[in-house]
Each structure stands twice: as C-alpha cells, then as structure tokens.
Scaffold this active site. Structure first.
Site, mmCIF file in Angstrom:
data_model
loop_
_atom_site.group_PDB
_atom_site.id
_atom_site.type_symbol
_atom_site.label_atom_id
_atom_site.label_comp_id
_atom_site.label_asym_id
_atom_site.label_seq_id
_atom_site.Cartn_x
_atom_site.Cartn_y
_atom_site.Cartn_z
ATOM 1 N N HIS A 1 47.249 48.429 9.932
ATOM 2 C CA HIS A 1 46.853 49.789 10.324
ATOM 3 C C HIS A 1 47.995 50.717 9.904
ATOM 4 O O HIS A 1 49.149 50.298 9.852
ATOM 5 C CB HIS A 1 46.677 49.798 11.845
ATOM 6 C CG HIS A 1 46.114 51.049 12.428
ATOM 7 N ND1 HIS A 1 46.888 52.153 12.697
ATOM 8 C CD2 HIS A 1 44.859 51.360 12.829
ATOM 9 C CE1 HIS A 1 46.126 53.092 13.236
ATOM 10 N NE2 HIS A 1 44.895 52.643 13.332
ATOM 11 N N ASP B 1 51.458 43.580 16.106
ATOM 12 C CA ASP B 1 50.591 44.685 16.527
ATOM 13 C C ASP B 1 49.361 44.048 17.183
ATOM 14 O O ASP B 1 48.489 43.497 16.503
ATOM 15 C CB ASP B 1 50.217 45.501 15.282
ATOM 16 C CG ASP B 1 49.130 46.535 15.568
ATOM 17 O OD1 ASP B 1 48.541 46.504 16.660
ATOM 18 O OD2 ASP B 1 48.874 47.361 14.673
ATOM 19 N N GLN C 1 44.264 45.151 18.506
ATOM 20 C CA GLN C 1 42.894 44.626 18.473
ATOM 21 C C GLN C 1 42.809 43.222 19.047
ATOM 22 O O GLN C 1 41.772 42.562 18.921
ATOM 23 C CB GLN C 1 42.371 44.601 17.028
ATOM 24 C CG GLN C 1 42.295 45.959 16.380
ATOM 25 C CD GLN C 1 41.240 46.869 17.029
ATOM 26 O OE1 GLN C 1 40.311 46.394 17.703
ATOM 27 N NE2 GLN C 1 41.372 48.162 16.838
ATOM 28 N N LYS D 1 42.325 50.373 24.478
ATOM 29 C CA LYS D 1 41.517 49.378 23.769
ATOM 30 C C LYS D 1 41.260 48.151 24.634
ATOM 31 O O LYS D 1 40.622 47.198 24.218
ATOM 32 C CB LYS D 1 42.215 48.982 22.463
ATOM 33 C CG LYS D 1 42.262 50.137 21.442
ATOM 34 C CD LYS D 1 42.806 49.673 20.126
ATOM 35 C CE LYS D 1 43.267 50.804 19.233
ATOM 36 N NZ LYS D 1 42.183 51.532 18.577
ATOM 37 N N CYS E 1 41.924 53.800 9.182
ATOM 38 C CA CYS E 1 43.393 53.915 9.156
ATOM 39 C C CYS E 1 44.017 52.701 8.476
ATOM 40 O O CYS E 1 45.060 52.196 8.901
ATOM 41 C CB CYS E 1 43.977 54.101 10.561
ATOM 42 S SG CYS E 1 43.509 55.633 11.318
HETATM 43 N N1 PLP Z 1 47.022 48.973 15.260
HETATM 44 C C1 PLP Z 1 45.754 48.602 15.144
HETATM 45 C C2 PLP Z 1 45.435 47.252 14.571
HETATM 46 C C3 PLP Z 1 44.734 49.460 15.554
HETATM 47 O O1 PLP Z 1 43.473 49.089 15.447
HETATM 48 C C4 PLP Z 1 45.092 50.723 16.090
HETATM 49 C C5 PLP Z 1 44.045 51.681 16.483
HETATM 50 O O2 PLP Z 1 42.916 51.589 16.087
HETATM 51 C C6 PLP Z 1 46.437 51.041 16.216
HETATM 52 C C7 PLP Z 1 47.384 50.147 15.782
HETATM 53 C C8 PLP Z 1 46.874 52.351 16.800
HETATM 54 O O3 PLP Z 1 46.537 52.400 18.139
HETATM 55 P P1 PLP Z 1 46.763 53.736 18.985
HETATM 56 O O4 PLP Z 1 46.052 54.818 18.229
HETATM 57 O O5 PLP Z 1 46.130 53.451 20.308
HETATM 58 O O6 PLP Z 1 48.211 53.971 19.071
#
Ligand code: PLP
Length: 428
Positions: free
Chosen positions: A144, A221, A224, A247, A385
């Site tokens: 992401h 990270d 998900q 999430k 993203c």
């Molecule tokens: N990392 C992953 C794999 C994501 O799917 C997302 C959001 O969709 C993020 C990071 C960023 O999360 P946040 O916008 O809640 O900070």
C-alpha cells in the site's frame, strides 16, 4: 464491556436452513449486531463488500463510545480526580486488549496511533533517525502507498535507497528476488501481512527470518490482517507491527503500533508536547519511558476505548472462526466469478484472505462499481492505493470485493448477479 447483542456462539454458527450450510458463521445473524447493515441502500438490501476500505461497527463499539462520553470522559494521565483516573484506566485497559490481540509480550510494547499510515510514518521518523546515506530499505511490490511513501520521504532526507522485491503473475512475492535484494546495507524490510489489492497472505514469519539473517529489522503492515485471522507478533518475530482500528470494526482515528521492547526503549520521540515528557526546562527536556514517549498531546481516548470493545467482540467470536468463514465466502465467490465469461481475477495466490480483485472485459471498474451500487452492492474500484502493483499488472485499477464476518452467500450472489447485469447493460 457489554456482551455482543447475539452472544450465543452456537446461534452465530451457520444455520442448517439452506444456503449458508457451507459457511462457518451465520453472517445474517452476525449482521444483526451492526445497525448500519439493516439500512436499505437505494431501496435495496445492502451487500457491503468494501470491508478492505473500512469495516462497519457493531452496536457494542457504538455503545462503548457513547458510554465513554456519557459516563467516563476526562483527560487521562494527569488528573487527580476520579473521572480522570477512570478514563485513564479504560484507555490503558484497551491497550491491554491490543496486546492480547497481537499476543505482544507486554501492553507497554503498544503505541496508540491514528492508524497504519501514522504507525509507519512514526517508525520512519523515529527509528529512521538512525538511517544514513548508503543504507537500504526493502519493501515488496504489493505494498500500500502507506508502506512506500514514508520510506521514500526518509530516503530523500537521508540519501538512503528504497528497493522493492518483485511479485509474480499470480500476485505472490517472488521470494528468490526478495532474498537477492537483501544485503548488508538493508536496514529494514517492510511487508504487508495481507495485500489489500490482491488478498495475498505473505509468508511473514519466513520473510522476517530472512530479514533478520541479513541484519535488518522487519516491519509488518497488518492493516488487512488483524480482523481476518489470528496474529501473534512473537511467533512472527517481527520488530514492528501496525494496524488500523477502523478495519477491525473499531472507530476511525485510532490504531496501534507494536514495537519490540528492546527497540522501543531506545527510540527517540517524534512529536513533542504534553504527556511524552519526563521533565521540561528551558535548558532541555527529558522523555517519558514506554509508549507514552510517542503519544504527545491528548490522544483519541474514546477511540481507544472503542477499539478495546471491537477487539473483545472479534475475540469472542474467534479469529480463526472468522478466517474460516471468510475463506469459505472467498472460495464461493471465486468459483462463481470464474464461471462468468469475460471476468479476469487479479491475484490468484495459493494463500489468500477474503479479497477478490477482478476485471470485466469491456467495463471500466468504476462503471462496474456504479452499476453494482444501484443494486445496493458496495465494492471498491480503482488502484487501491497500490499504484506500483497496478503498474506491474499493466492495469489502471481493479474492482474489489472484500469480505467480513457479517457477509453471507446472499452478498456473494448479489455481487455475481450485479456483474452479469453490468455485462448485459454494456452488451459485452
Ligand atoms: N496498509 C494497507 C495494507 C491498507 O489496506 C491500508 C488501508 O487501506 C493502509 C495500510 C492504510 O490504512 P489507514 O488509512 O487506516 O492508515
């Protein structure tokens, strides 16, 4: 903390009345815990399949927020009065819930942040102060943007280099390339536990081991991952683990970062202000120990309390049970979509979480999303993203359905029917 509205687990297991027989949980029963799902959208039953973007909130989380503001609101950590101590207790109890969720050794290994994005920026800005020109950061090709851009900013500041490991055509990490890119200059490896765009579950423990063998730290990270299966940071042996509360059925604006204790104790602060200090004078200041050093100012106290309630909710159901349920939904959806001519699945890894990315010949993902929406089916369309990943596949974006514990086969049927309807409308 309140018990979930339908607290009998047996009631929640898939009922034997027909369609849901193959599922582990009865999504229809669980959906009753989520008031928003009872709402008609465009006069249709809502099939909410945009859980990768954010999940809906169960009544217990809504109640926790409302009860906090009704009965417990006060600023934390610096009050001598009862309400302040009570509010501090709730805030710290929620930190212990996060510790349980991740199986972290200690609640003091958990830093509250706004979400995954802030967690990774925190690491890049605090731990990143030790980075020098010539150092390298390695990420995967399926990250992401929030696990790419903070490292690009760090590299621009320091003269370090950001590398990325290739992914295969099925959307799996090319482990040989990952190994080849690791070297004595690699200082940190950033890995998505689960790809938000493809659903691929990465072999994190193995990748962390390879990073450590090369002398690098490993950041995972978990945005998900945490809501869709059990996570054990000790078993993964990672140094940092980040996730977002929204999430995992919790409020927006709150998340957590796990940091290995031996690293956390020496990390410099990143934001200055109240609560993160030990002493302040005009000659200089000293810092609080533990996670407080990274929680300057008044935090999202109610959010933390709501997150604690959300964690209790998923742990009551069981994360392995949730994983099995979503895996069954994914299998049914994958099978049904593969039967539709003109549908191409993007991301067909052997190990996947409940995320289905796809393209339909002759229909732009945005048009598909709009047509599905007219039938109350909420999906996401775009680059998710993950623009470098989309470039790898040579596509601008995909349509993405992502599952949660409250989904059921009716939602899968609505998705499939919507895709067929769109094909008819477009004459493809
Ligand atoms: N990392 C992953 C794999 C994501 O799917 C997302 C959001 O969709 C993020 C990071 C960023 O999360 P946040 O916008 O809640 O900070």
């Amino acid at each position: 903390m309140n018990a979930p509205l339908n607290s009998s687990v047996t009631q929640r297991l898939a009922s034997a009345d027909g369609t849901d027989l193959s599922l582990v949980l009865d999504g229809r029963v669980l959906a009753e815990d989520f008031p928003i799902l009872a709402q008609a959208v465009r006069k249709r039953r809502l099939a909410y399949l945009d859980n990768g973007a954010t999940t809906q909130k169960p009544q217990v989380v809504i109640d926790a927020l409302s009860q906090f503001y009704t009965h417990s609101n006060a600023n934390i950590h610096r009050g001598v009065h009862w309400l302040s101590q009570h509010s501090t207790d709730l805030y710290e109890q929620a930190r212990t819930q996060v510790q349980r969720l991740l199986n972290a050794p200690d609640s003091q290994d958990i830093i509250y942040v706004r979400g995954t994005t802030e967690a990774i920026n925190l690491v890049a800005q605090t731990w990143g102060q030790s980075i020098q020109a010539g150092d390298e950061i390695l990420v995967t090709g399926m990250e992401h943007h929030s696990n790419i851009v903070p490292w690009q900013l760090l590299c621009a500041r320091t003269g370090a280099t950001l590398r990325h490991a290739r992914i295969t055509d099925t959307g799996e990490l090319d482990i040989a390339d990952f190994k080849a890119q690791l070297n004595s200059r690699t200082r940190l490896v950033g890995i998505a536990h689960v790809s938000n765009a493809l659903g691929t579950i990465n072999p994190v423990a193995n990748l962390v081991r390879l990073a450590h063998e090369a002398g690098a730290l490993a950041l995972v990270d978990g945005a998900q991952a945490v809501a869709h299966g059990s996570v054990d940071v000790q078993a993964l042996d990672c140094d940092f683990y980040a996730f977002s509360g929204h999430k995992i059925y919790g409020p927006t604006g709150i998340g957590a970062l796990y940091v290995r204790a031996s690293i956390l104790k020496d990390l410099p602060p990143w934001q200055g202000g109240g609560d993160m200090i030990h002493t302040v004078s005009f000659e200089g200041s000293t810092w609080a120990t533990g996670p407080q050093r990274f929680e300057a100012g008044t935090p999202h106290i109610a959010g933390a309390v709501g997150l604690g309630a959300a964690i209790q909710y998923v742990m009551d159901i069981g994360l392995d049970t949730i994983a099995a349920h979503e895996s069954a939904l994914l299998a049914r959806a994958t099978e049904a979509m593969q039967e539709i001519e003109g549908v191409r699945l993007i991301g067909t890894a052997a190990h996947k979480a409940g995320i289905l990315s796809f393209l339909v010949d002759g229909i732009h993902p945005h048009d598909l999303g709009t047509i599905l929406d007219t039938d109350g089916v909420a999906i996401r369309a775009g680059h998710h993203c993950a623009m470098p990943l989309m470039s790898h596949f040579g596509i601008p974006g995909t349509a993405r359905a992502s599952f949660a514990l409250y989904n059921n086969l009716q939602d899968v049927d609505a998705l499939v029917a919507g895709v067929r309807k769109a094909q008819k409308l477009f004459g493809v």
